[in-house]
Structures are given as structure tokens and as C-alpha cells.
Design a protein around this motif. Structure first.
Motif, PDB file in Angstrom:
ATOM      1  N   MET A  74       0.908  -1.310  -0.110  1.00 30.67           N
ATOM      2  CA  MET A  74       0.020   0.202   0.050  1.00 30.67           C
ATOM      3  C   MET A  74       0.841   1.247  -0.049  1.00 30.67           C
ATOM      4  SD  MET A  74      -2.876  -1.345   2.780  1.00 30.67           S
ATOM      5  CE  MET A  74      -3.749   0.145   2.697  1.00 30.67           C
ATOM      6  N   GLU A  75       2.142   1.383   0.700  1.00 29.21           N
ATOM      7  CA  GLU A  75       3.003   2.397   0.878  1.00 29.21           C
ATOM      8  C   GLU A  75       3.582   2.553  -0.566  1.00 29.21           C
ATOM      9  OE1 GLU A  75       6.796   4.267   0.814  1.00 29.21           O
ATOM     10  OE2 GLU A  75       6.506   1.891   1.091  1.00 29.21           O
ATOM     11  N   TRP A  76       3.841   1.237  -1.169  1.00 26.69           N
ATOM     12  CA  TRP A  76       4.503   1.531  -2.648  1.00 26.69           C
ATOM     13  C   TRP A  76       3.580   2.206  -3.531  1.00 26.69           C
ATOM     14  CZ3 TRP A  76       6.542  -4.120  -2.717  1.00 26.69           C
ATOM     15  CH2 TRP A  76       7.682  -4.117  -1.969  1.00 26.69           C
ATOM     16  N   GLY A  77       2.171   1.630  -3.465  1.00 21.86           N
ATOM     17  CA  GLY A  77       1.209   2.465  -4.241  1.00 21.86           C
ATOM     18  C   GLY A  77       1.216   3.778  -4.157  1.00 21.86           C
ATOM     19  N   LEU A  83       7.548   9.220  -6.947  1.00 21.53           N
ATOM     20  CA  LEU A  83       9.209   9.099  -7.228  1.00 21.53           C
ATOM     21  C   LEU A  83       9.093   9.195  -8.928  1.00 21.53           C
ATOM     22  CD1 LEU A  83      10.570   5.942  -4.995  1.00 21.53           C
ATOM     23  CD2 LEU A  83      11.234   8.637  -4.903  1.00 21.53           C
ATOM     24  N   LEU A  84       8.033   8.693  -9.494  1.00 19.32           N
ATOM     25  CA  LEU A  84       8.161   8.721 -11.082  1.00 19.32           C
ATOM     26  C   LEU A  84       7.957  10.133 -11.545  1.00 19.32           C
ATOM     27  CD1 LEU A  84       7.896   5.642 -10.763  1.00 19.32           C
ATOM     28  CD2 LEU A  84       6.595   5.752 -12.801  1.00 19.32           C
ATOM     29  N   LEU A 103       3.918   5.231 -14.873  1.00 18.06           N
ATOM     30  CA  LEU A 103       3.252   5.521 -13.497  1.00 18.06           C
ATOM     31  C   LEU A 103       2.217   4.507 -13.283  1.00 18.06           C
ATOM     32  CD1 LEU A 103       2.690   8.749 -11.760  1.00 18.06           C
ATOM     33  CD2 LEU A 103       0.912   7.095 -11.726  1.00 18.06           C
ATOM     34  N   VAL A 104       1.249   4.349 -14.250  1.00 15.85           N
ATOM     35  CA  VAL A 104      -0.079   3.549 -14.148  1.00 15.85           C
ATOM     36  C   VAL A 104       0.547   1.972 -14.402  1.00 15.85           C
ATOM     37  CG1 VAL A 104      -1.848   2.674 -15.311  1.00 15.85           C
ATOM     38  CG2 VAL A 104      -1.719   5.041 -15.076  1.00 15.85           C
ATOM     39  N   VAL A 105       1.501   1.775 -15.251  1.00 16.77           N
ATOM     40  CA  VAL A 105       2.014   0.276 -15.310  1.00 16.77           C
ATOM     41  C   VAL A 105       2.702  -0.153 -14.120  1.00 16.77           C
ATOM     42  CG1 VAL A 105       3.608  -1.006 -16.600  1.00 16.77           C
ATOM     43  CG2 VAL A 105       2.014   0.548 -17.885  1.00 16.77           C
ATOM     44  N   THR A 106       3.261   0.749 -13.463  1.00 17.06           N
ATOM     45  CA  THR A 106       4.175   0.516 -12.207  1.00 17.06           C
ATOM     46  C   THR A 106       2.938   0.009 -11.026  1.00 17.06           C
ATOM     47  OG1 THR A 106       6.011   1.861 -13.090  1.00 17.06           O
ATOM     48  CG2 THR A 106       5.987   1.296 -10.586  1.00 17.06           C
ATOM     49  N   ASN A 107       2.176   0.992 -10.905  1.00 12.84           N
ATOM     50  CA  ASN A 107       1.264   0.567  -9.837  1.00 12.84           C
ATOM     51  C   ASN A 107       0.400  -0.689  -9.967  1.00 12.84           C
ATOM     52  OD1 ASN A 107       1.640   2.684  -8.012  1.00 12.84           O
ATOM     53  ND2 ASN A 107      -0.497   3.344  -8.230  1.00 12.84           N
ATOM     54  N   VAL A 110       2.756  -3.631  -9.336  1.00 16.72           N
ATOM     55  CA  VAL A 110       2.848  -3.674  -7.884  1.00 16.72           C
ATOM     56  C   VAL A 110       1.731  -4.351  -7.413  1.00 16.72           C
ATOM     57  CG1 VAL A 110       2.722  -2.552  -5.688  1.00 16.72           C
ATOM     58  CG2 VAL A 110       4.266  -1.654  -7.523  1.00 16.72           C
ATOM     59  N   VAL A 111       0.593  -4.325  -7.706  1.00 13.96           N
ATOM     60  CA  VAL A 111      -0.770  -4.785  -7.421  1.00 13.96           C
ATOM     61  C   VAL A 111      -0.621  -6.383  -7.632  1.00 13.96           C
ATOM     62  CG1 VAL A 111      -3.349  -5.079  -7.607  1.00 13.96           C
ATOM     63  CG2 VAL A 111      -2.317  -2.899  -7.500  1.00 13.96           C
ATOM     64  N   LEU A 112      -0.207  -6.788  -8.732  1.00 17.57           N
ATOM     65  CA  LEU A 112      -0.046  -7.907  -9.320  1.00 17.57           C
ATOM     66  C   LEU A 112       0.944  -8.923  -8.615  1.00 17.57           C
ATOM     67  CD1 LEU A 112      -0.201  -7.653 -13.377  1.00 17.57           C
ATOM     68  CD2 LEU A 112      -2.188  -8.233 -11.653  1.00 17.57           C
ATOM     69  N   CYS A 113       1.931  -8.232  -8.192  1.00 12.95           N
ATOM     70  CA  CYS A 113       2.852  -8.825  -7.166  1.00 12.95           C
ATOM     71  C   CYS A 113       2.423  -9.236  -5.913  1.00 12.95           C
ATOM     72  CB  CYS A 113       4.097  -8.190  -7.030  1.00 12.95           C
ATOM     73  SG  CYS A 113       5.222  -7.735  -8.442  1.00 12.95           S
ATOM     74  N   TRP A 114       1.467  -8.431  -5.366  1.00 13.07           N
ATOM     75  CA  TRP A 114       0.920  -8.681  -4.121  1.00 13.07           C
ATOM     76  C   TRP A 114      -0.133  -9.801  -4.361  1.00 13.07           C
ATOM     77  CZ3 TRP A 114      -4.544  -8.581  -3.296  1.00 13.07           C
ATOM     78  CH2 TRP A 114      -4.642  -8.845  -1.773  1.00 13.07           C
TER      79      TRP A 114
END
Length: 241
Positions: A74-77, A83-84, A103-107, A110-114
Motif C-alpha cells: 500500500m505504501e508503494w502504491g 518518485l516517478l 506510472l500506471v503500469v508500475t502501480n 505492484v498490485v499483481l505482485c501482491w
């Protein structure tokens, strides 16, 4: 303190030049990042309350009952998009339309990794991880293209010109280190405690590095302004003589 001093220093200039791009935005975003990180770590320090779940050992690689710190994702999100924006928009002046896609792709990845740590299916887990790695590569290509476009278009006398592209290329490498720690955790190579400490070190290190970089950029800009003023003053004095 940095945000307050930047605001007070830029307020009078902005009154004279209304269309001047706000110098407070990078400092505000840095302060916001540290605020989010401080709140996250405060919640982590409370043994009676946290946001986490148990990682299913779908492929037998991880120990049964291994915790997954959902609060970290959640903090990464929140902070990774900041940062970007700092590296692409604030530092190199890239348009927001260029910054928005990675930015959208990175978020999303991150959700997929979770999600990969929450599924009971080994096939789905590794499918999500492979998709996340591909999306990281996609976002990284976009971020490195910012550096190429910046090198072509940025003025040669731009303050801290050589430092600005490093924020983007360095972030690509930094996110790769996140991926290394993540992969080591999902295959059971490191413990959950080591994973947590590694992520904390990477997270705090990135924010300190970005703060130092923007302090340097601001100092170089102020030095360039002083040198221009001195040059103008010498020129006027020479003319009056």
C-alpha cells in the motif's frame, strides 16, 4: 522545514511572474513521501494492529504461515508514483502524458505482485509474476526514454543537468533491486524478517537519495542565478564607466 523555506523563497518571485512553475512541488512531494513512510512505519511498530496476510505455500517453495506485509504494498502504491513524478516531471520536465503511462503500469504490477502472494494456485502465482516482470521492463523502457529525450532537448546550461537523468535511470535500477528481494522472498530464499528489513532499507534509501539530489539541484540553480546577477552587474558597471 525545506518545504516552508522553499515556499517563502519562491512566493515573492511568483508574485512578479505569475506563470512561473512552482518550485514548491518537488519539496512538497518529498515531504509527502516521508509523511506516508512515517505513517507506515508507525503502523508497523504497533504489534496490535497491522495489515498483513498469510502467504499460501502454493508451490511448496515457502514455509507454511509466512507473512506477507500488505501494508508495504500500500505504501508503494502511493510513494512509487511520487518518485516517478519527481524523476520525470519535476527533474527533467517531461510532459505528464509521458509520465502517466509508466506510472500506471508500475502501480498495476505492484498490485499483481501482491496478488501473486495471495493466490492458492501455483500456476496463477507464477503467471502473475511473469506478467509483472514484463510490465516492469515496459515501464523501464519508457523511463529510460525520458533520459534520451532530455539529453536531446535540455539546455546545456541547465542547473545540475548531469544529475537529473540519473534520477530516472537510477530509479529503474532501484526497482530492479526491489524485484530481486521480492523474488528471493517468493521462492523462500530469504526469511520474511530479512525481506522486511531489505525493503525498508531500499525504501528509505531511495527517499534520502532523492532529497539529496533535489537539494543539489536547487543549490546549483541558485548558484547559477547568482552568477548571472554578478555578470549582469559587472556588465552594467562597465557600461556606466
Amino acid at each position: 522545514m525545506s518545504l516552508i523555506s522553499t515556499y517563502l523563497g519562491a512566493r515573492h518571485t511568483q508574485a512578479l511572474i505569475p506563470h512561473l512553475k512552482s518550485k514548491c512541488l518537488p519539496t512538497f512531494l518529498l515531504a509527502l513521501m516521508f509523511g506516508v513512510l512515517g505513517s507506515t512505519e508507525r503502523l508497523f511498530s504497533r504489534a496490535d494492529w497491522t495489515i498483513a496476510h498469510v502467504m499460501p505455500s502454493a508451490d511448496g517453495l515457502t514455509a507454511v504461515g509466512r507473512p506477507v506485509y500488505t501494508l508495504q504494498y500500500m505504501e508503494w502504491g502511493i510513494n512509487v508514483p511520487i518518485l516517478l513524478i519527481l524523476s520525470g516531471y519535476c527533474s527533467m520536465g517531461r510532459p505528464l502524458r509521458e509520465v502517466s503511462r509508466p506510472l500506471v503500469v508500475t502501480n498495476i504490477y505492484v498490485v499483481l505482485c501482491w496478488a501473486a502472494t495471495a493466490t492458492d494456485s501455483a500456476v496463477l502465482k507464477w503467471s502473475l509474476i511473469v506478467i509483472s516482470l514484463a510490465m516492469y521492463a515496459w515501464a523501464s523502457v519508457d523511463m529510460l526514454s525520458w533520459c534520451t529525450a532530455f539529453e536531446r532537448s535540455a539546455p546545456q546550461d541547465l542547473p545540475a543537468r548531469s544529475i537529473r537523468p540519473l534520477l530516472s535511470s537510477g530509479l529503474v535500477l532501484h526497482l530492479l533491486l526491489y524485484g530481486v528481494v521480492y523474488m528471493a522472498s517468493v521462492v523462500g530464499f530469504i526469511s520474511a524478517h530479512t525481506e522486511r528489513k531489505s525493503f525498508f532499507a531500499l525504501t528509505l534509501g531511495a527517499k534520502i537519495a532523492y532529497s539529496a539530489a533535489f537539494v543539489f539541484i536547487r543549490a546549483d540553480a541558485q548558484l547559477s542565478f547568482i552568477m548571472q546577477c554578478m555578470s549582469t552587474f559587472c556588465l552594467v558597471a562597465s557600461f556606466l564607466r
